[in-house]
Design an enzyme around this catalytic site. Structure first.
Site, PDB file in Angstrom:
ATOM      1  N   VAL A 106       0.825  -1.207   0.000  1.00 19.91           N
ATOM      2  CA  VAL A 106       0.000   0.000   0.000  1.00 19.91           C
ATOM      3  C   VAL A 106       0.863   1.261   0.000  1.00 19.91           C
ATOM      4  CG1 VAL A 106      -1.777   1.272   1.293  1.00 19.91           C
ATOM      5  CG2 VAL A 106      -1.874  -1.212   1.164  1.00 19.91           C
ATOM      6  N   GLU A 107       2.100   1.155   0.413  1.00 21.28           N
ATOM      7  CA  GLU A 107       2.952   2.341   0.544  1.00 21.28           C
ATOM      8  C   GLU A 107       3.839   2.517  -0.694  1.00 21.28           C
ATOM      9  OE1 GLU A 107       4.473   3.111   4.593  1.00 21.28           O
ATOM     10  OE2 GLU A 107       3.399   1.283   5.185  1.00 21.28           O
TER      11      GLU A 107
END
Length: 437
Positions: free
Chosen positions: A212-213
């Site tokens: 997600v990052e």
């Protein structure tokens, strides 16, 4: 003359022997003057000697207990020093466990933040590593689509986070946790809200590979990105001399070395603790005393203002909220996790005035409101300016079969508006005058 613990007992024994000899002479002289027979003189000396012996035994016991207490204090002092050194190591060595019942560090004497953190084993901080780590920290090419860098979520001028409710990663994805500040993270022994990283090195690797990052598939892919930039060659050679300086491990170590340099030790609070009386306003001084008195300091332990790595008897983690029942803030700010209280690493409050919004879900944007939420949710307090709300009557049934009730008054149950403002003034005094870069 001050006696050592090793010499005290022999000296006491010698003194006792000399005292008994002197007592025998005195008893003999008294018996002679009283014209007692030799057997009666022996009885007189024995009677006097027993009294002196009893006193000597008591003195010896007190001396031995004093030595024992001294050794216990020395052990406690050693444990406290070890815990303090581990707190500021920023690395992998665990602090010695304090003795059971020992008061946690930082409760009475307020402590200022050191100007530098100690390096962990295997990653000594050097100017070359810091310069390399700074460039890597700001390089968005370390993310899968080239859109996100470490600095995207940890903006130094904004207190070390991004001032967003939750951060945005690659492809517009968002997580479910508010980004913690990177400032002064060097003094925390557990990182991330769940404390899953035990060092800055472990923390630095996490976002690179988190889908997600930054969503890189592996550290090998991160390494390949860095190798493709010829400008990195000389920087890595200077920071990590050797045959193969550009590695995934060295990338992580350089970022961690840079983060370890992001320390803000010069706040009004620190200057006050170091002796500058005028550094804090009257409101901040009142707030500082309240912060301790109402219980905030039991979790947010100075000088880092976090329990992470400092409060071994009470633990690094806390349930939040502790008091969900009848708490209006729970629904208002969605404080529950999966229908119940969550368990989180206690965050640092340094530079907290810059890092809104607050809490794990970034739900509260005002510092005064965050204080009210904490007072109710963690300390079971009321928020009221009514003096009557500051007192609570507790009624309990008598424990045995007799009829009747026990009543007791509990004071200091409410925080007034002025007290909230004073605590906020103190927390704003934890803001650094200069943010490192």
């Amino acid at each position: 003359m001050e006696l050592t613990s090793q010499a005290t007992l022999p000296v006491l024994i010698l003194g006792l022997m000399l005292g008994l000899a002197a007592l025998a002479l005195v008893a003999n002289e008294l018996g002679r003057r009283a014209r007692l027979s030799p057997p009666a003189r022996v009885v007189l000396a024995g009677g006097l000697g027993m009294g002196v012996l009893a006193v000597a035994i008591k003195v010896g016991i007190i001396a031995l207990l004093s030595q024992s207490d001294g050794r216990a204090l020395a052990r406690a002092g050693t444990a406290m020093r070890g815990a303090t050194e581990a707190l500021f190591a920023g690395g992998e060595a665990a602090a010695p466990e304090p003795e059971v019942g020992a008061e946690p560090l930082g409760y009475r004497t307020w402590r200022a933040l050191p100007g530098a953190a100690r390096d962990p084993r295997g990653n000594r901080t050097t100017p070359e590593k810091v310069a390399l780590g700074r460039r890597l920290f700001n390089d968005a090419r370390l993310s899968v689509d080239g859109s996100v860098s470490c600095a995207s979520c940890h903006v130094l001028d904004e207190g070390g986070d991004d001032n967003m409710r939750v951060s945005m990663g690659v492809r517009g994805q968002t997580g479910d946790r508010n980004a913690p500040s990177v400032l002064n993270a060097a003094f925390l022994t557990r990182l991330f809200w769940d404390g899953r990283a035990g060092s800055l090195e472990q923390q630095a690797e996490g976002p690179l590979l988190n889908p997600v990052e930054m969503a890189m598939p592996s550290l090998d892919e991160v390494e390949a990105r860095v190798r493709a930039d010829p400008g990195y060659g000389a920087l890595f050679a200077a920071a990590f001399p050797g045959a193969r300086p550009i590695t995934g491990r060295n990338i992580v170590r350089a970022i961690a070395a840079y983060e370890r340099s992001l320390i803000t030790p010069d706040t009004p609070y620190d200057r006050f603790v170091r002796g500058e009386d005028a550094a804090l306003s009257p409101a901040a001084l009142r707030g500082m005393a309240l912060f301790d008195a109402v219980g905030c300091r039991s979790c947010h332990v100075d000088p880092v203002f976090s329990a992470a790595g400092t409060e071994k008897p009470l633990g690094v983690y806390r349930s939040f909220p502790v008091y969900p029942e009848g708490n209006p803030y729970v629904a208002k700010y969605g404080l529950l996790v999966d229908g119940g209280p969550g368990r989180f690493r206690v965050p640092s409050l340094r530079n907290v005035a810059l890092t809104a919004p607050y809490f794990h879900n970034g739900s509260v944007r005002d510092l005064d409101e965050a204080i009210r939420v904490m007072a109710v949710s963690q300390l079971g307090r009321r928020i009221s300016d009514n003096p009557l709300d500051d007192i609570e009557v507790l009624a309990a049934q008598v424990a045995d079969d007799r009829p009747g009730r026990n009543l007791s008054l509990v004071g200091n149950r409410a925080l007034s508006g002025r007290e909230v403002a004073d605590i906020a003034a103190f927390l704003r005094a934890l803001t650094a005058d200069r943010i490192p870069r």
